[in-house]
Enzyme design. Structure first.
Site, PDB file in Angstrom:
ATOM      1  N   ASP A 149       0.822  -1.213   0.000  1.00  0.00           N
ATOM      2  CA  ASP A 149       0.000   0.000   0.000  1.00  0.00           C
ATOM      3  C   ASP A 149       0.853   1.258   0.000  1.00  0.00           C
ATOM      4  O   ASP A 149       2.017   1.247   0.423  1.00  0.00           O
ATOM      5  CB  ASP A 149      -0.938   0.008   1.206  1.00  0.00           C
ATOM      6  N   ASP A 177       0.653   4.013   1.791  1.00  0.00           N
ATOM      7  CA  ASP A 177       0.816   4.809   3.001  1.00  0.00           C
ATOM      8  C   ASP A 177       2.099   4.410   3.741  1.00  0.00           C
ATOM      9  O   ASP A 177       2.866   3.561   3.281  1.00  0.00           O
ATOM     10  CB  ASP A 177      -0.413   4.685   3.906  1.00  0.00           C
ATOM     11  N   TYR A 225      -8.099   3.638  -2.836  1.00  0.00           N
ATOM     12  CA  TYR A 225      -7.496   3.305  -1.539  1.00  0.00           C
ATOM     13  C   TYR A 225      -8.298   3.926  -0.399  1.00  0.00           C
ATOM     14  O   TYR A 225      -8.658   5.101  -0.447  1.00  0.00           O
ATOM     15  CB  TYR A 225      -6.053   3.788  -1.499  1.00  0.00           C
ATOM     16  N   ARG A 248      -7.583   4.303   2.905  1.00  0.00           N
ATOM     17  CA  ARG A 248      -6.952   5.029   4.024  1.00  0.00           C
ATOM     18  C   ARG A 248      -6.398   6.339   3.481  1.00  0.00           C
ATOM     19  O   ARG A 248      -5.299   6.386   2.949  1.00  0.00           O
ATOM     20  CB  ARG A 248      -5.840   4.196   4.668  1.00  0.00           C
ATOM     21  N   HIS A 290      -2.895  12.052  -2.919  1.00  0.00           N
ATOM     22  CA  HIS A 290      -3.857  10.981  -2.761  1.00  0.00           C
ATOM     23  C   HIS A 290      -5.233  11.461  -3.217  1.00  0.00           C
ATOM     24  O   HIS A 290      -5.462  12.640  -3.414  1.00  0.00           O
ATOM     25  CB  HIS A 290      -3.923  10.540  -1.303  1.00  0.00           C
TER      26      HIS A 290
END
Length: 784
Positions: free
Chosen positions: A82, A84, A290, A292, A335
């Site tokens: 991912d 993050d 995504y 988060r 993002h």
């Protein structure tokens, strides 16, 4: 020919990406983190600049071995965890364990698992971002240091059974819940009177239309309310003024992690953990971006897709291009917000995730739709005998705009001052209105609402505490540690007065309302309150909201490469460690005890306190000649609020409620809850049975029902023997005493044909294991 090995976190994600990339890549999952701080010790080498000591957990060794073999055979290893900080750290751990060079190993990131996004990521690989890795390491190391130092301190100074632990952010979250609870406990409702009138006026067709108006100001007391109504006897009611104002409502931004958690709670009743579990599934299936994220940004591609959907399904008038700005300065604009990957897909077949997907789709589409256009009418109504004014409001929806698709929900504490606005008949200034009814209704101020999981996330975000990936773990951890519990609360009846004008007289009546009923709210436990008070007293920095938010900002600085992570840890740890050492030396052990008064029967003192198994009340001193008596608090009771009368009620157990067939029935509460003891056997009471008030007839019917269920389990019994053949959830089995024995395969389909002699042979040849002994306890008829 050797393939490229691409490693992701989850099997579902691997499966989706494999379909996109085809035969050139072999996609494998590492099943999340493959290394963690050593749990045997602190896991941090303080003497050497706080270097973390990582180990591969036993359950991950096979995964690592398999990945090493695949990496050796692969043409090249790619890392696609991912995007993050947590994902970046997993990639770095993989590089370390697999012997890859972090400076050259190809690392790809994507915001959605779609063919264009994955192919673009493969064409534009980067290397591991050590700034993000260091930010994650800093959080992990700092939290380990805090937990490692505070937990033993709590064992010595607070705990009754050496099982307490404390977390940096979790402790602050518990503090929020504790402070809200004490606000509620200290709250004293104040009453006032709201004037409510119903008038009649003709509509455009001449038909009488009833509508409601309320007093512009509340009346403080009952006598004033009564006098006001008396003054209105025989009064005329005239339209003094009419205001017609255009109004509009604008849509909310697309979802971030926290707003998705809040809205899924309000509209779908989902817990934060369930929302994230379902969102993870949608993301890994390539259905949403995504999940988060703290950004409300939408890509140009997404804007175009949303515009097309709105034009096709609702028309051009419903579209309005919007660019939302993040309130959080640290939000990562690169993002995106959470949105569907394909806006043409309005729903999905999977029943588990469908509701959440549709919620995300509607919110995303609505965010780019036109404002709702309203016309608000405010009518001021004068009373000929008084200067007091009544207000009637109406609202007409001229153009629904985004409301055609979606309306954002509200929390409990946002509803207090809302009055529903309905339609009004046409009126004009100077018009006289016919009064249908006039009354003054007693209203009470309300305490602040307890937090739900979602409103707690909202508060944490407002304070700058935590980040998208941490909200769900924070909330699950404080509940697992028994500092907070999520439960419902039954309401209690409360009388209120209504004064009504009837002719020239004022009539009074008393009605009743149910107040205080709550569902799915977070309540602090007595243990949570005790620990919070202790930490507040000795660790003001750790418990300070501003300080905790500042730590988050420092993690962000590390992620941007502006601050060395070891330096940040050092600045925090040295003063913190000194506070721990000082507290160990100076702080007294916390008793968590409250004196309630004296027992009128014995004259002995009564205390509410923490016991080995939770909050309890005690009559007498432990050092007295007679042993003290103890009783466990009810679930809804608290050490802080229980009264002497309520405490003494708890000592009414055990209580004998009568006999069944000459054998006594005794009601009591044990470690696992309320039960009835009858004929040497325990019967757990139903949840709706209050052990303090339940009567014999209800318990007798319940025992008979449980005995009937137990009888259904018996396939065969043998006279003069304690051997039984029983029917269990996993098939028939033998029971002798308190031990269970599995039947051989050849007898599983015909247990009724077993003889006593064959049963004894099976028992002799099959010794009961500890597992079957546990099964025996579960399957024993009538066992609690």
């Amino acid at each position: 020919m050797a393939k490229n090995l691409l490693i992701v976190e989850s099997p579902a994600k691997a499966k989706t990406i494999q379909k996109i990339l085809g035969d050139e890549f072999e996609i494998k999952s590492c099943f999340g983190h493959i290394r963690d701080l050593d749990k045997e010790e602190m896991g941090v080498d303080i003497e050497h600049n706080y270097q973390p000591i990582y180990v591969i957990p036993p359950e991950k060794k096979k995964v690592v071995e398999d990945l090493k073999k695949l990496a050796q055979k692969a043409k090249e290893v790619w890392l696609a965890t991912d995007e993050d900080r947590e994902g970046e750290a997993i990639s770095w751990h993989l590089a370390e364990v697999l012997g890859l060079d972090p400076l050259t190993t190809k690392r790809i990131v994507f915001h959605e698992i779609t063919k264009p996004a994955i192919e673009k990521a493969v064409q534009q690989p980067r290397t591991i971002d050590m700034n993000l890795v260091n930010a994650q390491q800093a959080r992990r190391v700092l939290d380990r240091l805090v937990g490692f130092e505070l937990s033993p301190l709590l064992w010595r100074k607070v705990s009754m059974k050496n099982a307490l632990s404390a977390g940096r952010v979790q402790s602050v979250a518990v503090r929020l819940i504790v402070e809200r609870e004490r606000e509620i406990q200290a709250f004293k409702p104040e009453s006032s009177f709201q004037v409510e009138a119903v008038f009649s006026a003709p509509d455009a067709r001449g038909k009488e239309w009833n509508f409601k108006a309320v007093g512009q100001n509340k009346i403080p007391g009952a006598e004033e309310a009564r006098n006001f109504l008396h003054s209105c006897a025989g009064a005329r009611y005239e339209v003094k003024d009419i205001e017609i104002k255009p109004a509009k409502r604008s849509p909310a931004p697309p979802f971030t992690t926290s707003t998705l958690q809040q809205e899924a709670s309000r509209k779908l009743g989902y817990s934060v953990a369930k929302t994230m579990l379902l969102a993870q599934k949608l993301y890994e299936n390539g259905q949403i971006t995504y999940m988060r994220t703290d950004s409300v940004n939408l890509s140009d591609t997404a804007h175009e897709a949303i515009r097309n959907v709105i034009h096709q399904q609702y028309g051009k008038d419903y579209y309005q291009h919007r660019v939302f700005k993040n309130k959080n300065e640290n939000a990562q604009e690169a993002h995106e917000a959470i949105r569907p990957t394909d806006m043409q897909v309005t729903t999905i077949p999977d029943a588990d995730t469908r509701k959440l997907y549709e919620l995300i789709w509607k919110r995303t589409v609505a965010s780019q739709m036109s404002d709702a256009q309203l016309e608000k009418t405010i009518v001021h109504i004068g009373i000929s005998t008084s200067a007091y004014e009544l207000i009637a409001t109406g609202e007409v929806l001229k153009f629904d705009g985004f409301l055609k698709v979606y309306l954002e929900g509200k929390d409990d504490d946002e509803h207090e001052n809302e009055e529903a606005a309905g339609m009004l008949p046409p009126m004009q200034k100077g018009q006289l209105l016919r009064l249908i009814s006039l009354q003054a209704v007693e209203k009470f101020t309300r305490p602040p609402a307890r937090y739900t999981e979602a409103s707690l996330v909202k508060k944490l975000e407002e304070l700058g505490i935590g980040r998208p990936s941490t909200y769900a773990p924070i909330i699950s951890t404080i509940q697992k540690r028994k500092y907070v519990e999520k439960r419902d609360k039954e309401g209690t009846p409360r009388p209120y007065r209504i004064f009504a004008l009837q002719g020239n007289e004022v009539a009074e009546q008393v009605a009743e309302e149910i107040v205080g009923a709550e569902k799915g709210k977070l309540f602090p436990t007595d243990l949570g309150m005790l620990v919070t008070d202790f930490l507040n007293q000795y660790f003001k920095n750790i418990m300070d909201y501003g300080f905790t938010a500042k730590i988050e900002e420092e993690f962000d600085e590390i992620a941007r490469g502006r601050k060395p992570w070891n330096q940040m840890i050092d600045q925090f740890y040295k003063p913190f460690h000194q506070e721990v050492e000082k507290t160990l030396e100076t702080a007294e052990k916390v008793k968590g005890e409250r004196y309630l008064g004296d027992d009128p029967q014995t004259g002995k003192p009564v205390y509410a306190r923490m016991g080995r198994y939770g909050p309890m009340v005690q009559i007498g001193h432990a050092d007295g000649q007679e042993k003290p008596r103890f009783a466990k608090l009810k679930k809804e009771q608290s050490i802080e609020t229980i009264t002497l009368e309520e405490a003494l009620e708890l000592f009414k157990l055990p209580r004998s409620i009568g006999e069944i067939d000459g054998k006594e029935v005794v009601i009591n509460i044990g470690r696992y809850g309320p039960y009835a003891l009858y004929d040497g056997k325990f019967y757990s009471l139903r949840k709706d049975m209050d052990p303090y008030t339940v009567e014999l007839d209800e318990v007798a019917a319940w025992i008979a029902e449980k005995q009937a269920d137990s009888d259904k389990k018996i396939i065969r019994q043998f006279d003069g023997s304690d051997i039984q053949i029983l029917r269990g959830p996993y098939g028939p089995y033998l029971k002798k005493g308190n031990q269970n024995y599995r039947l051989p395969k050849e007898w599983q389909d015909k247990p009724e044909q077993l003889t006593l002699e064959i049963c004894e042979q099976i028992i002799q040849s099959t010794p009961a294991s500890s597992k079957t002994r546990r099964a025996a306890r579960r399957n024993t008829p009538s066992k609690k």
